[in-house]
Design a protein around this motif. Structure first.
Motif, short mmCIF file in Angstrom:
data_model
loop_
_atom_site.label_atom_id
_atom_site.label_comp_id
_atom_site.label_asym_id
_atom_site.label_seq_id
_atom_site.Cartn_x
_atom_site.Cartn_y
_atom_site.Cartn_z
N PRO A 58 -25.15 -68.34 6.88
CA PRO A 58 -25.42 -68.24 5.52
C PRO A 58 -26.71 -68.70 4.87
O PRO A 58 -27.37 -68.03 4.06
CB PRO A 58 -24.26 -68.60 4.65
N ASP A 59 -27.21 -69.95 5.20
CA ASP A 59 -28.20 -70.74 4.71
C ASP A 59 -29.55 -69.79 5.38
O ASP A 59 -30.61 -69.97 4.59
CB ASP A 59 -28.21 -72.04 5.20
N GLN A 60 -29.65 -69.54 6.44
CA GLN A 60 -30.87 -68.89 6.88
C GLN A 60 -30.75 -67.34 7.10
O GLN A 60 -31.83 -66.69 7.07
CB GLN A 60 -30.81 -69.45 8.61
N ASP A 61 -29.71 -66.75 7.09
CA ASP A 61 -29.73 -65.39 7.77
C ASP A 61 -29.11 -64.25 6.62
O ASP A 61 -29.43 -63.03 6.66
CB ASP A 61 -28.70 -64.90 8.81
N ILE A 62 -28.62 -64.85 5.49
CA ILE A 62 -28.10 -64.14 4.38
C ILE A 62 -28.91 -64.40 2.98
O ILE A 62 -28.85 -65.61 2.48
CB ILE A 62 -26.71 -64.33 4.16
N SER A 63 -29.28 -63.39 2.40
CA SER A 63 -29.84 -63.51 1.22
C SER A 63 -28.90 -62.48 -0.10
O SER A 63 -28.71 -61.46 0.37
CB SER A 63 -31.27 -62.83 1.09
N VAL A 64 -28.77 -62.89 -1.12
CA VAL A 64 -27.85 -62.20 -2.10
C VAL A 64 -28.85 -62.49 -3.46
O VAL A 64 -29.13 -63.40 -3.91
CB VAL A 64 -26.68 -62.89 -2.73
N THR A 65 -29.03 -61.19 -4.25
CA THR A 65 -29.78 -61.10 -5.39
C THR A 65 -29.14 -60.16 -6.48
O THR A 65 -28.28 -59.30 -6.06
CB THR A 65 -31.32 -60.59 -5.19
N VAL A 66 -29.24 -60.46 -7.65
CA VAL A 66 -28.59 -59.71 -8.75
C VAL A 66 -29.96 -59.39 -9.55
O VAL A 66 -30.53 -60.20 -10.03
CB VAL A 66 -27.45 -60.05 -9.45
N ASP A 67 -29.91 -57.86 -9.94
CA ASP A 67 -30.99 -57.68 -10.70
C ASP A 67 -30.91 -56.15 -11.30
O ASP A 67 -30.47 -55.07 -10.59
CB ASP A 67 -32.42 -57.55 -9.85
N HIS A 68 -30.94 -56.02 -12.74
CA HIS A 68 -30.97 -54.75 -13.25
C HIS A 68 -29.57 -54.10 -12.98
O HIS A 68 -29.62 -52.96 -12.61
CB HIS A 68 -32.23 -53.95 -13.21
N GLY A 69 -28.19 -54.65 -12.88
CA GLY A 69 -27.10 -54.08 -12.83
C GLY A 69 -27.09 -53.54 -11.24
O GLY A 69 -25.98 -52.98 -11.06
N ARG A 70 -27.79 -54.40 -10.26
CA ARG A 70 -27.44 -54.07 -8.81
C ARG A 70 -27.44 -55.43 -8.11
O ARG A 70 -27.95 -56.28 -8.47
CB ARG A 70 -28.74 -53.44 -8.55
N LEU A 71 -26.47 -55.37 -7.36
CA LEU A 71 -26.06 -56.48 -6.34
C LEU A 71 -26.64 -56.14 -4.96
O LEU A 71 -26.29 -54.94 -4.59
CB LEU A 71 -24.79 -56.83 -6.18
N ASP A 72 -27.66 -56.89 -4.46
CA ASP A 72 -28.26 -56.62 -3.35
C ASP A 72 -28.04 -57.73 -2.22
O ASP A 72 -28.08 -58.90 -2.44
CB ASP A 72 -29.91 -56.51 -3.17
N ILE A 73 -27.41 -57.26 -1.12
CA ILE A 73 -26.89 -58.26 0.04
C ILE A 73 -28.05 -57.95 1.23
O ILE A 73 -28.10 -56.58 1.61
CB ILE A 73 -25.69 -58.11 0.50
N HIS A 74 -28.75 -58.77 1.70
CA HIS A 74 -29.56 -58.78 2.96
C HIS A 74 -29.32 -59.75 3.85
O HIS A 74 -28.77 -60.83 3.51
CB HIS A 74 -31.25 -58.96 2.50
N ALA A 75 -29.20 -59.25 5.13
CA ALA A 75 -28.85 -60.21 6.31
C ALA A 75 -29.79 -59.82 7.54
O ALA A 75 -30.19 -58.66 7.67
CB ALA A 75 -27.32 -59.89 6.61
N GLU A 76 -30.01 -60.87 8.36
CA GLU A 76 -30.58 -60.50 9.73
C GLU A 76 -29.93 -61.21 10.61
O GLU A 76 -29.64 -62.35 10.58
CB GLU A 76 -32.16 -61.20 9.30
N ARG A 77 -29.86 -60.12 11.68
CA ARG A 77 -29.33 -61.21 12.98
C ARG A 77 -30.00 -60.76 14.25
O ARG A 77 -30.69 -59.50 14.39
CB ARG A 77 -27.75 -60.24 13.53
N THR A 78 -30.42 -61.98 14.77
CA THR A 78 -31.66 -61.94 15.75
C THR A 78 -30.95 -61.70 17.33
O THR A 78 -29.99 -62.42 17.51
CB THR A 78 -32.50 -63.22 15.89
N GLU A 79 -31.49 -61.00 17.94
CA GLU A 79 -30.80 -60.66 19.34
C GLU A 79 -31.32 -61.76 20.26
O GLU A 79 -32.28 -62.13 20.36
CB GLU A 79 -31.57 -59.43 19.76
N GLU A 80 -30.42 -62.05 20.92
CA GLU A 80 -30.46 -62.87 22.16
C GLU A 80 -30.64 -62.47 23.37
O GLU A 80 -29.61 -61.40 23.83
CB GLU A 80 -29.17 -63.86 22.40
N LYS A 81 -31.89 -62.53 24.04
CA LYS A 81 -32.21 -61.81 25.17
C LYS A 81 -31.40 -62.27 26.40
O LYS A 81 -31.48 -63.74 26.55
CB LYS A 81 -33.72 -61.63 25.24
N THR A 82 -30.92 -61.46 27.43
CA THR A 82 -30.57 -62.14 28.53
C THR A 82 -30.78 -61.18 29.69
O THR A 82 -30.85 -59.94 29.46
CB THR A 82 -28.83 -62.34 28.55
N GLU A 83 -30.89 -61.74 30.69
CA GLU A 83 -31.15 -60.78 32.03
C GLU A 83 -29.78 -59.83 32.32
O GLU A 83 -30.25 -58.95 32.79
CB GLU A 83 -31.83 -61.57 33.02
#
Length: 140
Positions: A58-83
């Motif tokens: 949650p400290d690095q991958d998730i962002s929460v904002t509230v603005d003008h009557g809207r709640l926005d949730i943003h998240a990012e999951r980085t792919e781990e590459k394997t052979e």
């Protein structure tokens, strides 16, 4: 203090839910964002939104904002590459917007993350009067 009336859910899903259902395996979501599944309720004068976001920091991958009557949730999951092996996990950017109910206080917002569930609690106040009588002026 009276709680704001809960807005009835439409028979039709929100546009974001409709678009999220149009997933094509090779292309991801038609409109580019991966869906975040949410549930909401009103409890003891607060609007509660829970979002399913497992395996994120949650400290690095998730962002929460509230603005003008809207709640926005943003998240990012980085792919781990394997052979070797395969993955059915979803990677990339995730986004979800939720329209807040009338009376939501954008300065009274709390968020917590436990066992893959992001919980956002927003205080509710009196619903503002939406109808206003307009005086009509007459001119000669």
């Amino acid at each position: 203090m009276a709680l704001p009336a809960r807005q009835p859910r439409s028979v039709f899903p929100e546009l974001s839910e409709l678009f999220d259902s149009l997933r094509l395996p090779a292309l991801g979501t038609v409109f580019g964002n991966n869906p975040i599944r949410v549930e909401d309720r009103i409890d003891e004068g607060r609007y509660i939104v829970r979002a399913e976001l497992p395996g994120l920091d949650p400290d690095q991958d998730i962002s929460v904002t509230v603005d003008h009557g809207r709640l926005d949730i943003h998240a990012e999951r980085t792919e781990e590459k394997t052979e070797k092996g395969r993955s059915e996990f979803s990677y990339g950017s995730f986004h979800r917007s939720v329209t807040l109910p009338a009376g939501a206080k954008d300065d009274d917002v709390e968020a917590s993350y436990t066992q893959g569930i992001l919980t956002i609690s927003i205080g509710l106040g009196e619903e503002p009067d939406t109808a206003k009588k307009i005086d009509i002026k007459t001119t000669d």
